[in-house]
Design an enzyme around this catalytic site. Structure first.
Site, PDB file in Angstrom:
ATOM      1  N   HIS A   1      -4.476 -20.899  11.518  1.00  0.00           N
ATOM      2  CA  HIS A   1      -5.836 -21.380  11.259  1.00  0.00           C
ATOM      3  C   HIS A   1      -6.671 -20.347  10.505  1.00  0.00           C
ATOM      4  O   HIS A   1      -7.283 -20.644   9.475  1.00  0.00           O
ATOM      5  CB  HIS A   1      -6.572 -21.774  12.542  1.00  0.00           C
ATOM      6  CG  HIS A   1      -8.040 -21.945  12.282  1.00  0.00           C
ATOM      7  ND1 HIS A   1      -8.547 -23.044  11.625  1.00  0.00           N
ATOM      8  CD2 HIS A   1      -9.083 -21.101  12.481  1.00  0.00           C
ATOM      9  CE1 HIS A   1      -9.858 -22.902  11.452  1.00  0.00           C
ATOM     10  NE2 HIS A   1     -10.214 -21.712  11.965  1.00  0.00           N
ATOM     11  N   CYS A   6     -11.512 -28.274   8.921  1.00  0.00           N
ATOM     12  CA  CYS A   6     -10.340 -27.521   8.461  1.00  0.00           C
ATOM     13  C   CYS A   6      -9.122 -28.425   8.359  1.00  0.00           C
ATOM     14  O   CYS A   6      -8.894 -29.275   9.218  1.00  0.00           O
ATOM     15  CB  CYS A   6     -10.049 -26.368   9.441  1.00  0.00           C
ATOM     16  SG  CYS A   6      -8.619 -25.372   8.988  1.00  0.00           S
ATOM     17  N   GLY A  40      -0.814   6.442   2.061  1.00  0.00           N
ATOM     18  CA  GLY A  40      -1.821   7.484   2.261  1.00  0.00           C
ATOM     19  C   GLY A  40      -2.831   7.097   3.325  1.00  0.00           C
ATOM     20  O   GLY A  40      -3.094   7.825   4.272  1.00  0.00           O
ATOM     21  N   PHE A  41      -3.344   5.901   3.203  1.00  0.00           N
ATOM     22  CA  PHE A  41      -4.379   5.428   4.141  1.00  0.00           C
ATOM     23  C   PHE A  41      -3.815   5.355   5.554  1.00  0.00           C
ATOM     24  O   PHE A  41      -4.455   5.772   6.513  1.00  0.00           O
ATOM     25  CB  PHE A  41      -4.871   4.054   3.701  1.00  0.00           C
ATOM     26  CG  PHE A  41      -5.934   3.472   4.586  1.00  0.00           C
ATOM     27  CD1 PHE A  41      -5.607   2.551   5.575  1.00  0.00           C
ATOM     28  CD2 PHE A  41      -7.255   3.859   4.445  1.00  0.00           C
ATOM     29  CE1 PHE A  41      -6.586   2.013   6.402  1.00  0.00           C
ATOM     30  CE2 PHE A  41      -8.253   3.323   5.270  1.00  0.00           C
ATOM     31  CZ  PHE A  41      -7.912   2.406   6.245  1.00  0.00           C
ATOM     32  N   ASP A  61      -8.069  -7.787   0.685  1.00  0.00           N
ATOM     33  CA  ASP A  61      -7.140  -7.849   1.822  1.00  0.00           C
ATOM     34  C   ASP A  61      -7.902  -7.436   3.072  1.00  0.00           C
ATOM     35  O   ASP A  61      -8.882  -6.675   2.980  1.00  0.00           O
ATOM     36  CB  ASP A  61      -5.964  -6.887   1.625  1.00  0.00           C
ATOM     37  CG  ASP A  61      -6.335  -5.506   2.158  1.00  0.00           C
ATOM     38  OD1 ASP A  61      -6.891  -4.721   1.367  1.00  0.00           O
ATOM     39  OD2 ASP A  61      -6.137  -5.259   3.377  1.00  0.00           O
ATOM     40  N   GLN A  75     -11.693   6.606  -5.933  1.00  0.00           N
ATOM     41  CA  GLN A  75     -12.244   7.192  -4.726  1.00  0.00           C
ATOM     42  C   GLN A  75     -13.613   7.809  -5.054  1.00  0.00           C
ATOM     43  O   GLN A  75     -14.282   7.363  -5.987  1.00  0.00           O
ATOM     44  CB  GLN A  75     -11.270   8.233  -4.143  1.00  0.00           C
ATOM     45  CG  GLN A  75      -9.949   7.636  -3.637  1.00  0.00           C
ATOM     46  CD  GLN A  75     -10.112   6.799  -2.377  1.00  0.00           C
ATOM     47  OE1 GLN A  75     -11.163   6.763  -1.735  1.00  0.00           O
ATOM     48  NE2 GLN A  75      -9.042   6.073  -2.006  1.00  0.00           N
ATOM     49  N   CYS A 122      -5.448 -27.300  13.158  1.00  0.00           N
ATOM     50  CA  CYS A 122      -6.609 -28.176  13.367  1.00  0.00           C
ATOM     51  C   CYS A 122      -6.230 -29.651  13.276  1.00  0.00           C
ATOM     52  O   CYS A 122      -6.921 -30.509  13.822  1.00  0.00           O
ATOM     53  CB  CYS A 122      -7.694 -27.853  12.355  1.00  0.00           C
ATOM     54  SG  CYS A 122      -8.428 -26.241  12.667  1.00  0.00           S
ATOM     55  N   ASP A 157       0.863  -1.168   0.000  1.00  0.00           N
ATOM     56  CA  ASP A 157       0.000   0.000   0.000  1.00  0.00           C
ATOM     57  C   ASP A 157       0.904   1.224   0.000  1.00  0.00           C
ATOM     58  O   ASP A 157       2.079   1.139   0.363  1.00  0.00           O
ATOM     59  CB  ASP A 157      -0.931   0.001   1.210  1.00  0.00           C
ATOM     60  CG  ASP A 157      -2.141   0.907   0.969  1.00  0.00           C
ATOM     61  OD1 ASP A 157      -2.938   1.091   1.884  1.00  0.00           O
ATOM     62  OD2 ASP A 157      -2.275   1.436  -0.162  1.00  0.00           O
ATOM     63  N   SER A 158       0.339   2.362  -0.370  1.00  0.00           N
ATOM     64  CA  SER A 158       1.169   3.542  -0.679  1.00  0.00           C
ATOM     65  C   SER A 158       1.443   4.418   0.531  1.00  0.00           C
ATOM     66  O   SER A 158       2.266   5.325   0.473  1.00  0.00           O
ATOM     67  CB  SER A 158       0.435   4.385  -1.721  1.00  0.00           C
ATOM     68  OG  SER A 158      -0.882   4.641  -1.227  1.00  0.00           O
ATOM     69  N   GLY A 193     -11.577   3.814  -0.410  1.00  0.00           N
ATOM     70  CA  GLY A 193     -12.608   4.605   0.247  1.00  0.00           C
ATOM     71  C   GLY A 193     -13.766   3.801   0.790  1.00  0.00           C
ATOM     72  O   GLY A 193     -14.815   4.359   1.139  1.00  0.00           O
ATOM     73  N   CYS A 222      -5.909 -27.331   8.287  1.00  0.00           N
ATOM     74  CA  CYS A 222      -4.675 -26.590   8.598  1.00  0.00           C
ATOM     75  C   CYS A 222      -3.840 -27.322   9.645  1.00  0.00           C
ATOM     76  O   CYS A 222      -4.324 -28.212  10.364  1.00  0.00           O
ATOM     77  CB  CYS A 222      -5.020 -25.177   9.075  1.00  0.00           C
ATOM     78  SG  CYS A 222      -5.410 -25.024  10.826  1.00  0.00           S
ATOM     79  N   ASP A 268      -2.850   7.905  -2.545  1.00  0.00           N
ATOM     80  CA  ASP A 268      -4.211   8.453  -2.648  1.00  0.00           C
ATOM     81  C   ASP A 268      -4.650   9.006  -1.302  1.00  0.00           C
ATOM     82  O   ASP A 268      -4.003   8.780  -0.272  1.00  0.00           O
ATOM     83  CB  ASP A 268      -5.182   7.345  -3.070  1.00  0.00           C
ATOM     84  CG  ASP A 268      -5.251   6.218  -2.019  1.00  0.00           C
ATOM     85  OD1 ASP A 268      -4.234   5.959  -1.356  1.00  0.00           O
ATOM     86  OD2 ASP A 268      -6.336   5.633  -1.868  1.00  0.00           O
TER      87      ASP A 268
HETATM   88  N1  LIG Z   1      -4.321   3.263  -0.195  1.00  0.00           N
HETATM   89  C1  LIG Z   1      -5.519   2.928   0.341  1.00  0.00           C
HETATM   90  N2  LIG Z   1      -5.571   1.929   1.255  1.00  0.00           N
HETATM   91  C2  LIG Z   1      -6.776   1.614   1.819  1.00  0.00           C
HETATM   92  C3  LIG Z   1      -6.831   0.597   2.814  1.00  0.00           C
HETATM   93  C4  LIG Z   1      -5.590  -0.140   3.282  1.00  0.00           C
HETATM   94  C5  LIG Z   1      -5.436  -1.473   2.576  1.00  0.00           C
HETATM   95  C6  LIG Z   1      -4.117  -2.137   2.933  1.00  0.00           C
HETATM   96  C7  LIG Z   1      -3.216  -2.437   1.918  1.00  0.00           C
HETATM   97  C8  LIG Z   1      -1.995  -3.034   2.230  1.00  0.00           C
HETATM   98  C9  LIG Z   1      -1.691  -3.334   3.562  1.00  0.00           C
HETATM   99  C10 LIG Z   1      -2.601  -3.033   4.564  1.00  0.00           C
HETATM  100  C11 LIG Z   1      -3.818  -2.441   4.264  1.00  0.00           C
HETATM  101  C12 LIG Z   1      -8.074   0.302   3.384  1.00  0.00           C
HETATM  102  N3  LIG Z   1      -8.388  -0.575   4.369  1.00  0.00           N
HETATM  103  C13 LIG Z   1      -9.733  -0.449   4.578  1.00  0.00           C
HETATM  104  N4  LIG Z   1     -10.275   0.464   3.722  1.00  0.00           N
HETATM  105  C14 LIG Z   1      -9.244   0.958   2.978  1.00  0.00           C
HETATM  106  C15 LIG Z   1      -9.213   1.951   1.982  1.00  0.00           C
HETATM  107  C16 LIG Z   1      -7.966   2.278   1.421  1.00  0.00           C
HETATM  108  C17 LIG Z   1      -7.851   3.330   0.414  1.00  0.00           C
HETATM  109  O1  LIG Z   1      -8.846   3.966   0.023  1.00  0.00           O
HETATM  110  N5  LIG Z   1      -6.624   3.599  -0.069  1.00  0.00           N
HETATM  111 ZN   LIG Z   2      -7.722 -24.874  10.996  1.00  0.00          ZN
END
Ligand SMILES: Nc1nc2c(CCc3ccccc3)c3nc[nH]c3cc2c(=O)[nH]1
Ligand SMILES: [Zn+2]
Length: 372
Positions: A337, A306, A97-98, A268, A191, A311, A94-95, A218, A308, A148
């Site tokens: 698990h 499961c 920003g969040f 994710d 977004q 388990c 991820d970049s 978003g 794993c 972003d």
């Molecule tokens: N860049 C970015 N990341 C978000 C994440 C984190 C995902 C993430 C990526 C890689 C590692 C950890 C988390 C969000 N998590 C919940 N809602 C989210 C929205 C955004 C979003 O709008 N932009």
């Molecule tokens: Zn399991």
């Protein structure tokens, strides 16, 4: 070197679901896929061999955290994040920003980038589209997320519009900065808050850049699930059919199925690993709070269905004991698990798409889980 691209094997007849393979320089991943989060260059408490054993082929990490500690220059010196953490599968980063918005304290957004205080030592820091992209180039991640702004929920139409337009301008700066496009794929992030007109505007502006993949950002920011599904209903179809679609931050079983049915390929979520560490297991019959007294005399596995490592070898009673005694092994067994449970859920979803029975699978999954 394989450039990141999606090979669609089958499109569902009754839903927008797709069965595919995501080709990356570090392997081919079956989609729809759930990607475990490894924020600080580790999927907390488990080894890369254990990540392979649960059959996860791609993991996530974070520019924000690695930039602050140990620093991207050190990781570059080590030969990149794959080498540094001894992981030869795919990595999406991820970049930042969040994370700046959800972790940093006192931040200021400017056209140039975001000033913030590190959550580690309060030092003042700055991230921009250029810096966030350069960090991800240094890490060598296979999929680079655009820098972003994830608009807060709720927010005004004006805020969401100004924010998405800046996010688009930032995306163009990320694209101009990424010089390793033959080995690293830049994904744009749609977004626009919960506003249909703004989601349409953001998607139109972003797909103009013709990128290898697109994320829906978003969402999963505290909005009701039905509102998230409604936004997906009109946003996902705006994205190019042949490119991978990544819904950020979504990982509960119901939301995974609902997202797949709306055409999402990649997911994710930090929840499965986070709740594992506080003693909550995910099973096909709902969540089980292993640390509760109910498991004290339960000598069966967390989930008898499961396959794993946990388990196959340990009882709920033993795992509860480890959790209560704050033994690290408890964290590890729970994490193994929960992650394997999600990989198996995605495998069952892919099977259901292949056999044209996804709506029926959703019905059974929801009733087993107790959603209906
Ligand atoms: N860049 C970015 N990341 C978000 C994440 C984190 C995902 C993430 C990526 C890689 C590692 C950890 C988390 C969000 N998590 C919940 N809602 C989210 C929205 C955004 C979003 O709008 N932009
Ligand atoms: Zn399991």
């Amino acid at each position: 070197m394989t450039a990141v691209h999606l090979e669609i094997l089958k499109e569902d007849t009754r839903t927008r679901a797709r069965l595919g393979k995501l080709h990356t320089p570090h392997g081919v991943i079956d989609t729809p896929v759930f990607m475990p989060v490894g924020t600080q260059g580790t999927v907390k408490t488990i080894t890369p061999e254990e990540i392979k054993e649960i059959e996860a082929g791609i993991i996530l990490s974070n520019t924000y955290h690695l930039f602050l500690r140990p620093g991207h220059e050190l990781i570059k010196e080590a030969g990149g994040l794959h080498r540094f953490m001894n992981w030869d599968g795919a990595i999406l980063t991820d970049s930042g920003g969040f994370q700046v918005f959800s972790l940093g304290d006192l931040r200021t957004i400017k056209e140039s980038g975001v000033e913030f205080r590190s959550h580690l030592d309060g030092s003042s820091q700055f991230l921009s589209p250029e810096i966030a992209t350069q960090v991800q180039m240094a890490l060598g991640s296979d999929i680079v997320m655009a820098f972003d702004e994830c608009a807060p929920y709720p927010c005004t139409h004006k805020y969401a519009k100004d924010s998405l337009e800046r996010t688009t301008r930032w995306l163009k700066r990320c694209k101009e900065t990424l010089t390793t496009t033959d080995t690293q794929a830049l994904f744009g992030i749609v977004q626009g808050g919960m506003y249909e007109d703004l989601r349409r505007q953001s998607a139109a502006e972003i797909i103009e850049l013709d990128l290898p993949g697109y994320a829906i950002g978003g969402l999963s920011v505290g909005e009701p699930k039905d509102l998230m599904y409604e936004v997906l209903d009109y946003t996902v179809p705006l994205l190019p059919r042949e490119k991978p679609r990544y819904l950020m931050g979504v990982g509960s079983p119901d939301a995974l199925i609902e997202g797949v049915m709306r055409g999402v390929d990649m997911f994710d979520c930090v929840l499965p690993t986070r709740i594992a560490r506080n003693g909550t297991a995910m099973t096909r019959y709902g969540k089980v709070i292993i640390r509760n007294a109910g498991s004290a005399h339960d000598f069966g596995p967390i989930d008898p269905t499961c396959d794993c490592y946990t388990c196959r070898n340990y009882s709920r009673a033993y795992i509860r004991h480890l959790i209560k005694a704050e033994e690290v092994l408890g964290l590890r067994l729970m994490t193994i698990h929960n992650l394997r449970y999600l990989q198996n859920l995605m495998k069952e979803i892919r099977e259901a798409i292949k056999e044209d029975r996804l709506p029926e699978y959703r019905q059974k999954c929801f009733s087993d889980y107790g959603y209906i």
